[in-house]
Design a protein around this motif. Structure first.
Motif, PDB file in Angstrom:
ATOM      1  N   SER A  15      17.122   2.839-132.867  1.00 36.60           N
ATOM      2  CA  SER A  15      18.362   2.316-133.448  1.00 36.60           C
ATOM      3  C   SER A  15      18.464   2.627-134.936  1.00 36.60           C
ATOM      4  O   SER A  15      19.568   2.638-135.490  1.00 36.60           O
ATOM      5  CB  SER A  15      18.451   0.803-133.230  1.00 36.60           C
ATOM      6  OG  SER A  15      17.451   0.115-133.963  1.00 36.60           O
ATOM      7  N   VAL A  16      17.337   2.882-135.588  1.00 39.24           N
ATOM      8  CA  VAL A  16      17.375   3.260-137.004  1.00 39.24           C
ATOM      9  C   VAL A  16      18.233   4.513-137.182  1.00 39.24           C
ATOM     10  O   VAL A  16      19.070   4.592-138.091  1.00 39.24           O
ATOM     11  CB  VAL A  16      15.947   3.504-137.548  1.00 39.24           C
ATOM     12  CG1 VAL A  16      16.001   4.131-138.939  1.00 39.24           C
ATOM     13  CG2 VAL A  16      15.170   2.198-137.604  1.00 39.24           C
ATOM     14  N   MET A  61       6.998   5.312-137.487  1.00 42.48           N
ATOM     15  CA  MET A  61       7.979   4.321-137.029  1.00 42.48           C
ATOM     16  C   MET A  61       7.737   3.950-135.573  1.00 42.48           C
ATOM     17  O   MET A  61       7.828   2.780-135.193  1.00 42.48           O
ATOM     18  CB  MET A  61       9.392   4.874-137.215  1.00 42.48           C
ATOM     19  CG  MET A  61       9.873   4.910-138.657  1.00 42.48           C
ATOM     20  SD  MET A  61      11.384   5.882-138.857  1.00 42.48           S
ATOM     21  CE  MET A  61      12.510   5.022-137.774  1.00 42.48           C
ATOM     22  N   LEU A  86      14.122  -0.572-131.365  1.00 47.79           N
ATOM     23  CA  LEU A  86      14.329  -0.762-132.801  1.00 47.79           C
ATOM     24  C   LEU A  86      14.130   0.549-133.552  1.00 47.79           C
ATOM     25  O   LEU A  86      14.868   0.857-134.496  1.00 47.79           O
ATOM     26  CB  LEU A  86      13.368  -1.828-133.331  1.00 47.79           C
ATOM     27  CG  LEU A  86      13.725  -3.284-133.058  1.00 47.79           C
ATOM     28  CD1 LEU A  86      12.582  -4.198-133.496  1.00 47.79           C
ATOM     29  CD2 LEU A  86      15.004  -3.673-133.789  1.00 47.79           C
ATOM     30  N   TYR A  87      13.142   1.323-133.137  1.00 44.49           N
ATOM     31  CA  TYR A  87      12.887   2.615-133.782  1.00 44.49           C
ATOM     32  C   TYR A  87      14.063   3.565-133.588  1.00 44.49           C
ATOM     33  O   TYR A  87      14.550   4.185-134.544  1.00 44.49           O
ATOM     34  CB  TYR A  87      11.588   3.213-133.230  1.00 44.49           C
ATOM     35  CG  TYR A  87      11.592   4.708-133.084  1.00 44.49           C
ATOM     36  CD1 TYR A  87      11.586   5.539-134.196  1.00 44.49           C
ATOM     37  CD2 TYR A  87      11.615   5.301-131.813  1.00 44.49           C
ATOM     38  CE1 TYR A  87      11.596   6.919-134.053  1.00 44.49           C
ATOM     39  CE2 TYR A  87      11.628   6.664-131.665  1.00 44.49           C
ATOM     40  CZ  TYR A  87      11.622   7.475-132.785  1.00 44.49           C
ATOM     41  OH  TYR A  87      11.640   8.832-132.642  1.00 44.49           O
ATOM     42  N   PHE A 135       6.842  -0.017-134.870  1.00 47.73           N
ATOM     43  CA  PHE A 135       7.707  -0.924-134.127  1.00 47.73           C
ATOM     44  C   PHE A 135       7.125  -1.272-132.758  1.00 47.73           C
ATOM     45  O   PHE A 135       7.368  -2.362-132.244  1.00 47.73           O
ATOM     46  CB  PHE A 135       9.108  -0.322-133.975  1.00 47.73           C
ATOM     47  CG  PHE A 135       9.907  -0.345-135.249  1.00 47.73           C
ATOM     48  CD1 PHE A 135      10.334  -1.549-135.793  1.00 47.73           C
ATOM     49  CD2 PHE A 135      10.219   0.818-135.916  1.00 47.73           C
ATOM     50  CE1 PHE A 135      11.060  -1.592-136.962  1.00 47.73           C
ATOM     51  CE2 PHE A 135      10.947   0.792-137.097  1.00 47.73           C
ATOM     52  CZ  PHE A 135      11.373  -0.425-137.620  1.00 47.73           C
ATOM     53  N   LEU A 169      10.712  -7.959-139.156  1.00 49.07           N
ATOM     54  CA  LEU A 169      10.847  -6.515-139.023  1.00 49.07           C
ATOM     55  C   LEU A 169      12.155  -6.000-139.619  1.00 49.07           C
ATOM     56  O   LEU A 169      12.259  -4.827-139.972  1.00 49.07           O
ATOM     57  CB  LEU A 169      10.771  -6.100-137.549  1.00 49.07           C
ATOM     58  CG  LEU A 169       9.397  -6.159-136.878  1.00 49.07           C
ATOM     59  CD1 LEU A 169       9.512  -5.809-135.409  1.00 49.07           C
ATOM     60  CD2 LEU A 169       8.418  -5.225-137.566  1.00 49.07           C
ATOM     61  N   LEU A 170      13.160  -6.857-139.727  1.00 45.16           N
ATOM     62  CA  LEU A 170      14.482  -6.417-140.168  1.00 45.16           C
ATOM     63  C   LEU A 170      14.487  -5.805-141.570  1.00 45.16           C
ATOM     64  O   LEU A 170      15.153  -4.788-141.781  1.00 45.16           O
ATOM     65  CB  LEU A 170      15.472  -7.589-140.085  1.00 45.16           C
ATOM     66  CG  LEU A 170      15.882  -8.005-138.668  1.00 45.16           C
ATOM     67  CD1 LEU A 170      16.853  -9.174-138.716  1.00 45.16           C
ATOM     68  CD2 LEU A 170      16.510  -6.838-137.915  1.00 45.16           C
ATOM     69  N   TRP A 179      13.091  -2.338-141.265  1.00 44.77           N
ATOM     70  CA  TRP A 179      14.077  -1.561-140.508  1.00 44.77           C
ATOM     71  C   TRP A 179      15.220  -1.118-141.416  1.00 44.77           C
ATOM     72  O   TRP A 179      15.666   0.033-141.370  1.00 44.77           O
ATOM     73  CB  TRP A 179      14.588  -2.424-139.361  1.00 44.77           C
ATOM     74  CG  TRP A 179      15.573  -1.784-138.440  1.00 44.77           C
ATOM     75  CD1 TRP A 179      15.308  -1.077-137.302  1.00 44.77           C
ATOM     76  CD2 TRP A 179      17.002  -1.794-138.568  1.00 44.77           C
ATOM     77  NE1 TRP A 179      16.465  -0.653-136.715  1.00 44.77           N
ATOM     78  CE2 TRP A 179      17.527  -1.086-137.468  1.00 44.77           C
ATOM     79  CE3 TRP A 179      17.875  -2.338-139.490  1.00 44.77           C
ATOM     80  CZ2 TRP A 179      18.893  -0.898-137.277  1.00 44.77           C
ATOM     81  CZ3 TRP A 179      19.241  -2.166-139.310  1.00 44.77           C
ATOM     82  CH2 TRP A 179      19.733  -1.456-138.220  1.00 44.77           C
ATOM     83  N   THR A 180      15.678  -2.027-142.268  1.00 45.57           N
ATOM     84  CA  THR A 180      16.795  -1.722-143.165  1.00 45.57           C
ATOM     85  C   THR A 180      16.414  -0.658-144.185  1.00 45.57           C
ATOM     86  O   THR A 180      17.202   0.249-144.485  1.00 45.57           O
ATOM     87  CB  THR A 180      17.252  -3.000-143.893  1.00 45.57           C
ATOM     88  OG1 THR A 180      17.582  -4.005-142.926  1.00 45.57           O
ATOM     89  CG2 THR A 180      18.459  -2.732-144.763  1.00 45.57           C
TER      90      THR A 180
END
Length: 488
Positions: free
Chosen positions: A415-416, A393, A412-413, A397, A248-249, A252-253
């Protein structure tokens, strides 16, 4: 202070979610964090009240204000991801791993996240309109007291539904501490390459001749030197969790540039609007920050059309039941955000051109005879892009992590946007350093005739285009969960 607090608030779910997933149920996390949320709002109200009574003691008031704000951040860190994941869990039982494209439960989740965001935007619109009016007219005390009272009422209403909620418990012990087990699984996978033991199963039906098969001597289902033979499937299960987080990273990036663009309406778009013609009639001026409500309004008004018009059209084109995939949905939103930045750059170029002509004619005014409503297209496009990317998103996630890590998926969503705010600040700093080293006026200087926000918008558009291309490449090779994955 505001930028730091916004970034910290958006990253907090990523820090709280592992603890919530490991030791608490979602319901317990919601109740505890919502109480902290209420305490923060109550403290904020008290701060405003104390400040109105004691004007001299500013330092103590500021310290208590910071404490109140970060207490709210702590409450939001557990409240937002847990509540959203808990709400999605109410749709019913499902497999451990994400459903297939044909599964109708996916459509239910899409609708849930869509209308969840609709509700969030509706509340946001009330915040920037009704609450702003109350704060400006009646003061900060009442302006903060109303959200505090609303929060305690929402806690009471939510707790009233406790008997009818669907609670998902996990019988497997390893599921209670996912992050620790992920690291253990990765460690065990590395160790088995160096300390491999061959053990033959007791069941004769599983015995194979290694000489006749091209298989490694080290069994793939071996997790540790002693314990994995007892539960070989558990090792693969935990290792699969680690692989999910790692894969997922990259996605995410690539979404960070969208989050950077997401920061512009509250900062440079507003600064841009301050130098434009804002009059309506003879005596009323539009506050430039008010245009931010155009994003929320476009989401509220156009969200229902997504299912009624856009999805049926895409179903005809793609011949798929869902119309477009979640990753395609996020990509469309990224494209729209790039178009919004291009429009913003073109409008800014026109504003600078008029400003330069006025400066050449001897005028020292920064306000140019260009209507602020020329900024509306970029605001509206960003609102439409939110319908695609932000909702996508949330679904992506949430759906791509194992069931016992759903709170982490929502974190994770969020934190973007937290990391995106810090990336935006870093990008501004780098531009400042570069322009100062060249001896040219800063792109962000206070003199808006000398500033070059258009160059910054073009830079964001180019960086977002590169991010979009890499995102498309990642989507092409993104490892989909096969049916065999459902075993774990």
């Amino acid at each position: 202070m505001v930028n730091s607090w916004v970034g910290f608030t958006s990253i907090m779910p990523l820090l709280v979610a592992p603890i919530a997933d490991a030791y608490w149920r979602k319901y317990s996390t919601i109740m505890v964090s919502s109480f902290l949320y209420f305490v923060g709002l109550a403290a904020l109200t008290t701060t405003a009240l104390a400040r109105s009574w004691h004007h001299k003691n500013r330092s103590m008031s500021s310290s208590f204000l910071s404490l109140s704000l970060y207490l709210i951040s702590l409450g939001q860190g557990g409240y937002n991801p847990s509540l959203q994941a808990f709400g999605a869990d109410q749709l019913g039982e499902e497999e451990e791993l994400p459903c297939s494209k044909e599964d109708k439960s996916c459509n239910k989740k899409t609708l849930f996240f869509q209308w969840w965001y609709f509700g969030v935007c509706s509340g946001s619109l009330l915040g920037v309109t009704v609450m702003s009016y109350i704060q400006d007219t009646f003061g900060w005390v009442l302006g903060f007291a109303i959200p505090a009272i609303s929060m305690i009422l929402s806690i009471l209403i939510f707790s009233g539904g406790s008997p009818i909620y669907l609670y998902k418990e996990h019988d497997v012990l390893q599921a209670k501490k996912p992050l620790r087990n992920i690291f253990q699984a990765v460690k065990a996978s590395a160790l088995r390459c160096f300390h491999c033991e061959i053990t033959l199963p007791n069941d004769k039906t599983e015995v194979v001749e290694l000489e006749l098969q091209e298989k490694p001597l080290c069994p793939e289902k071996l997790e540790s030197l002693k314990d994995l033979n007892k539960d070989p499937k558990g090792g693969m299960y935990l290792l699969a969790n680690a692989k999910v987080m790692v894969r997922l990273l990259p996605i995410w990036t690539m979404l960070l540039m969208f989050a950077v663009i997401f920061q512009q309406p509250a900062t440079f778009f507003t600064k841009q609007g301050m130098t434009m013609k804002r009059n309506i009639g003879a005596g009323f001026k539009i506050p430039p920050a008010t245009l931010q409500s155009a994003i929320t309004l476009s989401i509220i008004l156009l969200m229902p059309l997504y299912d009624k018009i856009f999805i049926p059209i895409t179903q005809v084109i793609t011949r798929q039941e869902r119309g477009i995939s979640v990753m395609q949905r996020m990509g469309i939103g990224m494209v729209l955000s790039i178009i919004a930045m291009i429009i913003a750059a073109l409008v800014e170029m026109r504003r600078l051109e008029i400003g330069s002509q006025m400066r050449s004619a001897g005028s020292q005014s920064e306000t140019v005879p260009l209507s602020i409503f020329w900024l509306l297209p970029q605001y509206i496009l960003l609102g439409i892009s939110d319908i695609f990317t932000v909702v996508g998103m949330q679904e992506f996630f949430y759906g791509e992590v194992p069931r016992h890590m759903r709170t982490m998926g929502i974190a994770l969503y969020t934190s973007v946007f937290g990391v995106g705010s810090f990336v935006s600040a870093l990008l501004i700093t780098l531009v400042e350093v570069y322009t100062s080293s060249k001896g040219i006026p800063s792109w962000f200087c206070d003199d808006m005739v000398e500033a070059r926000l258009d160059s910054y918008y073009w830079l964001l558009a180019w960086l977002s285009t590169v991010s979009l291309l890499l995102y498309a490449l990642l989507c092409r090779y993104y490892p989909k969960k096969s049916d065999s994955d459902n075993e774990y």
